[in-house]
Every structure is written in C-alpha cells, then in structure tokens.
Scaffold this motif. Sequence first.
Motif, PDB file in Angstrom:
ATOM      1  N   GLN A   1      -4.821  19.586 -13.378  1.00 50.35           N
ATOM      2  CA  GLN A   1      -5.979  20.466 -13.127  1.00 50.35           C
ATOM      3  C   GLN A   1      -6.696  20.070 -11.857  1.00 50.35           C
ATOM      4  O   GLN A   1      -7.908  20.220 -11.749  1.00 50.35           O
ATOM      5  N   GLY A   2      -5.963  19.470 -10.931  1.00 49.00           N
ATOM      6  CA  GLY A   2      -6.577  19.129  -9.646  1.00 49.00           C
ATOM      7  C   GLY A   2      -7.476  17.904  -9.687  1.00 49.00           C
ATOM      8  O   GLY A   2      -8.350  17.759  -8.821  1.00 49.00           O
ATOM      9  N   GLY A   3      -7.303  17.034 -10.662  1.00 50.68           N
ATOM     10  CA  GLY A   3      -8.119  15.812 -10.753  1.00 50.68           C
ATOM     11  C   GLY A   3      -7.906  14.914  -9.533  1.00 50.68           C
ATOM     12  O   GLY A   3      -6.858  14.961  -8.898  1.00 50.68           O
ATOM     13  N   PRO A   4      -8.924  14.063  -9.204  1.00 50.25           N
ATOM     14  CA  PRO A   4      -8.830  13.196  -8.020  1.00 50.25           C
ATOM     15  C   PRO A   4      -8.002  11.940  -8.308  1.00 50.25           C
ATOM     16  O   PRO A   4      -8.512  10.975  -8.883  1.00 50.25           O
ATOM     17  N   LEU A   5      -6.735  11.939  -7.891  1.00 50.23           N
ATOM     18  CA  LEU A   5      -5.845  10.817  -8.238  1.00 50.23           C
ATOM     19  C   LEU A   5      -6.358   9.484  -7.695  1.00 50.23           C
ATOM     20  O   LEU A   5      -6.186   8.442  -8.313  1.00 50.23           O
ATOM     21  N   GLY A   6      -7.023   9.529  -6.543  1.00 46.72           N
ATOM     22  CA  GLY A   6      -7.525   8.292  -5.930  1.00 46.72           C
ATOM     23  C   GLY A   6      -8.677   7.671  -6.707  1.00 46.72           C
ATOM     24  O   GLY A   6      -9.078   6.550  -6.424  1.00 46.72           O
TER      25      GLY A   6
ATOM     26  N   LEU B   1       0.858  -1.196   0.000  1.00 43.48           N
ATOM     27  CA  LEU B   1       0.000   0.000   0.000  1.00 43.48           C
ATOM     28  C   LEU B   1       0.888   1.237   0.000  1.00 43.48           C
ATOM     29  O   LEU B   1       1.915   1.269   0.685  1.00 43.48           O
ATOM     30  N   TYR B   2       0.488   2.233  -0.768  1.00 43.46           N
ATOM     31  CA  TYR B   2       1.222   3.511  -0.846  1.00 43.46           C
ATOM     32  C   TYR B   2       0.208   4.644  -0.696  1.00 43.46           C
ATOM     33  O   TYR B   2      -0.937   4.521  -1.152  1.00 43.46           O
ATOM     34  N   ALA B   3       0.658   5.750  -0.084  1.00 43.47           N
ATOM     35  CA  ALA B   3      -0.271   6.881   0.068  1.00 43.47           C
ATOM     36  C   ALA B   3       0.328   8.132  -0.573  1.00 43.47           C
ATOM     37  O   ALA B   3       1.498   8.456  -0.368  1.00 43.47           O
ATOM     38  N   ILE B   4      -0.509   8.804  -1.380  1.00 47.02           N
ATOM     39  CA  ILE B   4      -0.067  10.070  -2.000  1.00 47.02           C
ATOM     40  C   ILE B   4      -1.194  11.101  -1.891  1.00 47.02           C
ATOM     41  O   ILE B   4      -2.350  10.741  -1.656  1.00 47.02           O
ATOM     42  N   HIS B   5      -0.819  12.379  -2.068  1.00 46.78           N
ATOM     43  CA  HIS B   5      -1.840  13.436  -2.043  1.00 46.78           C
ATOM     44  C   HIS B   5      -2.812  13.205  -3.186  1.00 46.78           C
ATOM     45  O   HIS B   5      -2.403  12.827  -4.283  1.00 46.78           O
ATOM     46  N   ASN B   6      -4.098  13.457  -2.939  1.00 48.25           N
ATOM     47  CA  ASN B   6      -5.123  13.078  -3.915  1.00 48.25           C
ATOM     48  C   ASN B   6      -5.229  14.028  -5.103  1.00 48.25           C
ATOM     49  O   ASN B   6      -5.914  13.739  -6.074  1.00 48.25           O
ATOM     50  N   VAL B   7      -4.562  15.204  -5.028  1.00 46.08           N
ATOM     51  CA  VAL B   7      -4.829  16.253  -6.028  1.00 46.08           C
ATOM     52  C   VAL B   7      -3.772  16.262  -7.150  1.00 46.08           C
ATOM     53  O   VAL B   7      -2.586  16.489  -6.902  1.00 46.08           O
ATOM     54  N   CYS B   8      -4.236  16.033  -8.381  1.00 50.32           N
ATOM     55  CA  CYS B   8      -3.334  15.989  -9.533  1.00 50.32           C
ATOM     56  C   CYS B   8      -2.774  17.382  -9.827  1.00 50.32           C
ATOM     57  O   CYS B   8      -3.468  18.379  -9.696  1.00 50.32           O
ATOM     58  N   LYS B   9      -1.510  17.410 -10.257  1.00 52.18           N
ATOM     59  CA  LYS B   9      -0.844  18.695 -10.526  1.00 52.18           C
ATOM     60  C   LYS B   9      -1.344  19.356 -11.812  1.00 52.18           C
ATOM     61  O   LYS B   9      -1.079  20.520 -12.052  1.00 52.18           O
TER      62      LYS B   9
END
Length: 343
Positions: free
Chosen positions: A275-280, A265-273
């Motif tokens: 246009q702010g798309g939901p990476l999750g 399992l890996y955790a990253i910030h959900n906001v794409c660089k």
Amino acid sequence: MSTAYSAVGWNRQKKIYDGWIAAFCITYLALFISLTLLFNSEATFETILIRSTSTLAVLLLHIILSIGPLTRLNKKFMPLLYNRRHLGVTMFSFAAVHGIFSIIQFHSLSNTNPFLSLFLSNTNYGSVPAFPFQTLGFIALIIFFLMAITSHDFWLHNLSPIVWKTLHMFVYAAYILVVMHVMLGVIQYEKNPAFVLILFTGSASLIILHLLAGQKERKIDKMKFKLKEDGFVYVCEADEIEDSRAKIFCIDQERIAVYRHENKLYAIHNVCKHQGGPLGEGKIVDGCITCPWHGYQYLPQNGQSPPPFKEKVSTYDVLVNNNKVWLNPTAYAEGTERKGASL
Ligand code: HEM
Ligand code: FES
C-alpha cells in the motif's frame, strides 16, 4: 504478500492488538454507561446505546486518523499502524449500531419506510439550526461500510493498490461529514457545549498533527544534493545509518532507502508494493527489509520478496568512499541484483 487470495491469518501480534482494541472499547462503554446513569438517571436504554456507540466511534475515528502522522513523527507509534484496519472495522461496527438504532428510534414509528423517512422527514437543507444532519451521518456510514468491506487484501489485489488507496482516502470526506453531522445535530438536540468543544479539540489536534508530519516529509524532499561524480550523488556519512535500519533520500523526486545490513549498504526504492508504505522507515528482520506498515518483506540485495512471494522493487547502486556514502539515483529494473557497498 502473495497475489493469490488467502484467508486472514491470525498471529500472536494480531491477537494482542485486537485484545487491546476490545479492552479499550469495553472500558469506554462501561465508563460512558456508568456516568450517564449517575448524572442522567432518566436516560433510556436506546439513548444510552445511541450515544455511547456514536461517541466511541468518533473517538476511534480520531485515533485512526492520528496514527499515520504520529508514526511519521515518531517511530515508537509504529505498532499502532500494524492492523490499523481492524480498528477501522471496529469503528464502523459501532457507527453502524448507532446509525441503525437511531433509524429505529427516530424513524420506525411513522407510516413511511424508515430509510425514506430519514431523507424526507426533514428537508430544511437551507437552514443551519434545523439542517437534516442525519443524512450526513448516513452518507458517512455508507463510506465507512465500503471501506470496511474492502479492507481485506483480497480487495487490495483485485481493485489494484491505486483504486483501493483512493477509496480509502475518502475517510477524510467521511470525517468532515461526521463533524458536520455532530455539530449540526448537537445544535438541535443538545444545549451542552461540551460535545462541540471536544470535537473542536479533536479536529484541531488532527490538523496540527497532519501539518507537522507534512512539514517533516517536506524536509526530506527539500534536501539538496550538490556533490556529483559519475552519476553518483553524495548523501551522508556512513555512520549516520544505523545497523539494520535505513535513511531515506529524495533525489529527482524519487525516494530511495539506503539500508545498512551485515556491514554493507544497499539501496532500494522506498515505496512498498502493498500500500505504498515507506520501506526506509522499517528495519531488517530475518535478513529482509520489513515494511513498517504491514510487514511485507524484501531482500536488500535485489529488492525481491523472498519466495514464494512475488513483489519486487527497484534497486540502486551505492558506493562508500572515506566513510562518505554516494548514491546513484538511476533505478535498475525491479528485482535487479546489486552487490551493495562494503563498509
Ligand atoms: C445512518 C446513519 C446515522 C444516523 C441516522 C444518525 C443519527 C443520529 C441522531 C438522531 C443523533 C442525535 C441523537 C441524540 O441526540 O440522541 C446523532 C448524533 C450523533 N451521531 Fe449520528 N447518525 C448516523 C451516523 C453517524 C456516524 C457514521 C457517526 C460517526 C462515526 C455518528 C456520530 C454521532 C455523534 C458523535 C453524535 C452526537 C452524540 C449523540 O447524540 O449520539 N453518527 N446521530
Ligand atoms: S504498505 Fe503494507 S506492508 Fe508495506
């Protein structure tokens, strides 16, 4: 994905998407023209052109504004989101044909400049039944024009994502102007209530979709995480996260995506660089977390876009103990390598 300017790249998926848009528009126009000729044989070429393009533009506008909430409610709609801007530029083109031909039809025969005539031929701003509705359409068209010419990533990078996004949020102001343009225009030109009814149904559906999507988002934001140990917060059971997919958790007002990839399992910030798309809400493709909106990619272990791209998002620590997933909401600097949690 790169900060350097690059020309629009056409891939197979984009061509199929554009093919569908073209087929939809041609079918709509063919149907509109055939039905008009069938039921209103006196309609002139100009009237048919003005009405077929205006109604197609409004239909496309409703589709464009539905895509965002639909994808939030159901991931099956995700393919529609890909290249939504092509749909936007297509909508603008039809709206422009309608606007230009309306100006030619209704303002080119007077002695005044057609653009001045658009604003000066009717100044009844205080009257509802005689309101100069065309000026509302004109302002909406200018907003769509600005959005269409800045739709390329070149402008996104040069204007910065925040300015770009703010400009593109004006689509809602333009939508309200279009609704008023049509409503006030129909009062003056048409006795048939069908236009009003169709537009009312469209607006109501859009409002309901946005409310439902907002409710779903608020559910994620309201999740309470009570159990805490050494800065780690219990978030879910490990088997709740599907392979190559993620679950999103909102802790201390920060959205974090916990991805499952190759038994870790890996955790990253959900906001794409981009246009702010939901990476999750994306998935892992070729070993990279892939944004569902336009396909920007990030490595799960460090949140960095694979070379030569330079985007980076924050990473977080995650632990698994007895199938329980614990997440530390303290962000590491963007692009920091984390080893992930073995399952
Ligand atoms: C320069 C900008 C515009 C001008 C001068 C203009 C003008 C007009 C006129 C004169 C009508 C009545 C036409 C008739 O009944 O035959 C009309 C109706 C309409 N307009 Fe516009 N318009 C503009 C922009 C827009 C935009 C941006 C949209 C939507 C994206 C739009 C959508 C509609 C619709 C749906 C109708 C009702 C159907 C119709 O009669 O064509 N218009 N407009
Ligand atoms: S928002 Fe465009 S790729 Fe993520």
